[in-house]
Design an enzyme around this catalytic site. Sequence first.
Site, PDB file in Angstrom:
ATOM      1  N   PRO A  24       0.761  -1.246   0.000  1.00 48.45           N
ATOM      2  CA  PRO A  24       0.000   0.000   0.000  1.00 48.45           C
ATOM      3  C   PRO A  24       0.790   1.294   0.000  1.00 48.45           C
ATOM      4  O   PRO A  24       0.199   2.349  -0.122  1.00 48.45           O
ATOM      5  CB  PRO A  24      -0.788  -0.090   1.311  1.00 48.45           C
ATOM      6  N   CYS A  25       2.117   1.261   0.146  1.00 47.10           N
ATOM      7  CA  CYS A  25       2.742   2.544   0.469  1.00 47.10           C
ATOM      8  C   CYS A  25       2.858   3.516  -0.689  1.00 47.10           C
ATOM      9  O   CYS A  25       3.175   4.671  -0.489  1.00 47.10           O
ATOM     10  CB  CYS A  25       4.075   2.366   1.180  1.00 47.10           C
ATOM     11  N   ARG A  26       2.589   3.079  -1.917  1.00 52.79           N
ATOM     12  CA  ARG A  26       2.600   4.041  -3.033  1.00 52.79           C
ATOM     13  C   ARG A  26       1.205   4.595  -3.321  1.00 52.79           C
ATOM     14  O   ARG A  26       1.025   5.460  -4.148  1.00 52.79           O
ATOM     15  CB  ARG A  26       3.066   3.359  -4.323  1.00 52.79           C
TER      16      ARG A  26
END
Lengths: 145, 191
Positions: free
Chosen positions: A89-91
Amino acid sequence: QEPLDDSQAAGVGSAEVVRYEYHVLYSSSYQVPVLYFRACFLDGRPLSLDEIWGSVHASYQARLQEGPWDTITQQEHPILGQPFFVLHPCRTKEFISAVLGASQAHHRHTNYIILWLSTVGPVVGLNLPLSYAKLAPEESTGDEV
Amino acid sequence: MTDDKDVLRDVWFGRIPTCFTLYQDEITEREAEPYYLLLPRVSYLTLVTDKVKKHFQKVMRQEEVSEIWFEYEGTPLKWHYPIGLLFDLHASNTALPWSITVHFKNFPEKDLLHCHSKDVIEAHFMACIKEADALKHKSQVINEMQKKDHKQLWMGLQNDKFEQFWAINRKLMEYPPEDNGFRYIPFRIYQ
């Protein structure tokens, strides 16, 4: 964190039927939605990461391989405690902000979840019907995020 | 952090004496002796049990061996939880050594994540570090680090090198003097 279930059968290869199960969860740490999914054949045998990978469309595979932050990994479902596959999820914030910004500049109403899910879902076999995009809000509030 | 160094060292060097026994239904060519090992609390089962795997594979035929997994009193042990956590959750009230059963067949797909290589452990560990920093520093400190720093953090853990690990980790445990602390303190609660 409430998971939303959506299971559907998809054809894979010549005569294999695979049942996919998708859960949309919210990551408090990254403050974005996260797509968890698992898949199994009709006899109950779960698909391995390699088999999941094989079912990802070729046009997405190159992008995912740039990784490691855009890739599919096996993770423990935070509520069920069972193994699921997850799109990292970090992008998410990056690409969502880019699209949302443009959308709001044109005073278009945007549903965050539909925007997000229609972007990440197809990578892992979840295609939203176009009718979702046509859902008209009562009012265009522009403050979905 | 310097005045806490003794505490940091005690945490890092915590060990759990463990007895590994091969599951009785595994097919062996001769009797398998139990294997004793001191497990580091801060590490992961699949990272520190190469010797255990080798020991039992010596008495088994190649075709009987697939992915190793561990179980305590019928419960599959999640390798992605730190060893100390697993012990505290499952066996803290029982006498030492901790008795773990080793399996090479019938991997419990519904309970355990696969761990086909050390890369998987590294990816999991780094994902945890990253998520913690998202809470502490909005990911600024971890993202400003170079790949080699990330590697050093991981190698420090893998090779049990306290100084090597903390040379990098201390940056993740600091905050600017003008702030009163981390933005959020990362906690994981297990029961």
